[in-house]
Enzyme design. Structure first.
Site, PDB file in Angstrom:
ATOM      1  N   LEU A   1       0.622  -1.251  -0.093  1.00 35.84           N
ATOM      2  CA  LEU A   1       0.050   0.055  -0.018  1.00 35.84           C
ATOM      3  C   LEU A   1       0.780   1.279  -0.035  1.00 35.84           C
ATOM      4  CD1 LEU A   1      -2.714   1.603   0.289  1.00 35.84           C
ATOM      5  CD2 LEU A   1      -2.466   1.121   2.923  1.00 35.84           C
TER       6      LEU A   1
ATOM      7  N   GLU B   1       3.754   4.021  -0.347  1.00 38.07           N
ATOM      8  CA  GLU B   1       4.238   4.587  -1.757  1.00 38.07           C
ATOM      9  C   GLU B   1       5.208   5.708  -1.147  1.00 38.07           C
ATOM     10  OE1 GLU B   1       1.872   6.045  -4.712  1.00 38.07           O
ATOM     11  OE2 GLU B   1       1.079   4.068  -4.913  1.00 38.07           O
ATOM     12  N   PRO B   2       6.322   6.170  -1.880  1.00 41.39           N
ATOM     13  CA  PRO B   2       7.184   7.268  -1.508  1.00 41.39           C
ATOM     14  C   PRO B   2       6.343   8.452  -1.245  1.00 41.39           C
ATOM     15  CG  PRO B   2       7.890   6.418  -3.558  1.00 41.39           C
ATOM     16  CD  PRO B   2       6.678   5.701  -3.322  1.00 41.39           C
TER      17      PRO B   2
ATOM     18  N   GLY C   1       1.746   7.433   2.518  1.00 37.64           N
ATOM     19  CA  GLY C   1       1.962   6.429   3.666  1.00 37.64           C
ATOM     20  C   GLY C   1       0.646   6.477   4.626  1.00 37.64           C
TER      21      GLY C   1
ATOM     22  N   ARG D   1      -3.868  -4.730  12.179  1.00 35.80           N
ATOM     23  CA  ARG D   1      -3.550  -4.034  13.493  1.00 35.80           C
ATOM     24  C   ARG D   1      -3.718  -4.798  14.508  1.00 35.80           C
ATOM     25  NH1 ARG D   1      -6.378   1.209  10.742  1.00 35.80           N
ATOM     26  NH2 ARG D   1      -4.425   1.703   9.421  1.00 35.80           N
TER      27      ARG D   1
ATOM     28  N   GLU E   1       1.464  -0.138   9.519  1.00 32.76           N
ATOM     29  CA  GLU E   1      -0.048  -0.469   9.487  1.00 32.76           C
ATOM     30  C   GLU E   1      -0.730   0.485  10.130  1.00 32.76           C
ATOM     31  OE1 GLU E   1      -0.975  -4.443   9.927  1.00 32.76           O
ATOM     32  OE2 GLU E   1       0.893  -5.245   9.331  1.00 32.76           O
TER      33      GLU E   1
ATOM     34  N   SER F   1       0.662   5.927  14.762  1.00 30.11           N
ATOM     35  CA  SER F   1      -0.007   6.260  16.072  1.00 30.11           C
ATOM     36  C   SER F   1      -1.115   7.202  15.803  1.00 30.11           C
ATOM     37  CB  SER F   1       0.661   6.578  17.400  1.00 30.11           C
ATOM     38  OG  SER F   1       1.463   5.341  17.576  1.00 30.11           O
ATOM     39  N   GLU F   2      -0.617   8.499  15.180  1.00 32.37           N
ATOM     40  CA  GLU F   2      -1.463   9.433  14.632  1.00 32.37           C
ATOM     41  C   GLU F   2      -2.687   8.894  14.010  1.00 32.37           C
ATOM     42  OE1 GLU F   2       1.616   9.497  14.458  1.00 32.37           O
ATOM     43  OE2 GLU F   2       2.387  10.801  16.083  1.00 32.37           O
TER      44      GLU F   2
END
Ligand code: COS
Length: 371
Positions: free
Chosen positions: A116, A118-119, A122, A234, A354, A357-358
């Protein structure tokens, strides 16, 4: 519980020997992963008719905790294969896809990866730059994925890509890409702070022809697929964080009963006792959240909020506890042979992958407001 005992025995005979060297040398635990497959740890929750263990999510949490106490590189390989790749395919794949891929992934004959990030995408997962152009019978896949766990060892990749940018997240598809497909190139291996035994790579797709039958779900279902699958993922990462914390705590507790300072074992000093009390309490709370999320999933309830809470909380506990475990070990904690410095380095990623935290706080608060 039998699964916990089996996982414990596996860690002592197969994972503990060489775990420090694999970390230093960034060595993928190939033999150990093979053995995990044979023991049924790579497709634990998959229906036995597809070669899985047919177990519940609670058993999965117990196994991941145990394995993460010793080797968090092995447990992320396990978590990705179980809860992102196998679970995603089992829930949303066609019978043909399950027959072709799941029957090999669940018993660990091959392993998979979930692509999923990518540069430039995220946390902002709807901004996919990888394009899956609809060419009738097939999709033409072009783009780059980053930080892919099992990047070089996977045989099957679940790739999230944009087909119709006008439709935003509803124009995204999830495709099953095989390692051998022409145009797929495995990029550089990341030199990481922690989980150094897992192989994290970028992947480049150049005009990869992916047959239409390799799409998961209806056209445009890819983003929902990714979000739903990550909810389950998660729980795996929360349990990994829990295991990293409890592994460090158990080592710190044992050390505090042996090491003497000022004429007594350091466990007799209140400064250490209070640390141990905090560590044990935090770990117990994290464990209960992991088991709560797993139970909700097993009972087919909506577990998006609880799995995000479990990951948010357990990953913070992993950081807190591993730092204190190093502190209790003093100078010994700072060197490799006592294991806790590695666990401290391994802990950090659980607050990032995955969903950071934010992002977990976004998921939790949206669910709260929805209620
Ligand atoms: N579970 C199920 N569905 C979800 C979901 C979740 N946790 N989060 C979002 N969705 C659904 C929404 O319900 C919405 O559906 P509809 O089309 O029916 O409205 C759709 O997905 C789009 O959601 P939204 O509008 O909220 O999208 P945003 O762009 O605002 O982003 C976040 C939502 C931030 C939650 C999402 O991008 C995300 O989870 N990002 C982190 C991804 C991640 O974990 N990256 C790590 C890579 S894997 S190592």
């Amino acid at each position: 519980m039998a699964v916990k005992k089996a996982a414990y025995e596996f860690t002592q005979t197969e994972l503990l020997p060489g775990v420090i060297e694999r970390d230093i040398n960034q060595e993928f635990p190939k033999q150990q992963v093979k053995k995990m497959g044979e023991l049924g740890f790579l497709g634990m929750m998959v229906d036995p008719k597809y070669g899985g263990g047919g177990m519940d999510t609670v058993s999965y949490v117990l196994a991941i905790e145990e394995i993460s106490k010793v080797d968090a590189s092995a447990s992320v390989i396990m978590s990705v294969n179980n809860s992102l790749v196998c679970s995603g395919l089992e829930k949303y794949g066609t019978d043909e896809q399950k027959e072709k891929y799941l029957t090999r992934l669940a018993p660990g004959k091959i392993i998979g990866a979930f692509c999923l990030s990518e540069p430039e995408a995220g946390s902002d997962a709807t901004s996919q730059r990888t394009i899956a152009e609809d060419k009738g019978d097939y999709y033409l896949l072009n783009g780059t994925k980053n930080w892919i766990t099992n990047g070089n060892s996977a045989s099957v990749y679940l790739v999230i890509a944009q087909t119709d940018p006008k439709k935003k997240h509803l124009g995204i598809n999830a495709l099953i890409v095989e390692r051998e497909m022409a145009g797929l190139e495995v990029g550089k291996k990341e030199d990481k702070l922690g989980i150094r035994g897992s192989d994290t790579h970028s992947l480049m797709f150049t005009d990869v022809k992916v047959p239409k039958e390799n799409r998961i779900g209806e056209d445009g279902f890819g983003f929902k697929f990714a979000m739903d699958t990550l909810n389950g993922g998660r729980i795996g990462i929360a349990s990994q964080a829990l295991g990293i914390a409890s592994g460090a705590y158990e080592r710190a507790l044992a050390y505090s009963k042996e090491r003497k300072a000022f004429g007594v074992e350091i466990s007799k000093h209140q400064a250490i006792q209070f640390k141990l009390a905090d560590m044990a309490t935090e770990i117990e709370a994290a464990r209960l959240l992991c088991l709560r999320a797993a139970t909700e999933k097993d009972h087919k309830k909506d577990f998006a909020k609880t799995s995000a809470m479990a990951k948010l909380f357990a990953s913070q506990v992993a950081m807190d506890v591993t730092i204190e475990a190093v502190q209790i070990h003093g100078g010994y904690g700072y060197v490799k042979e006592y294991h806790v410095e590695r666990l401290m380095r391994d802990a950090k990623i659980t607050q990032i992958y995955e969903g950071t935290s934010e992002i977990q706080k976004i998921v939790i608060s949206r669910e709260l407001i929805k209620l």
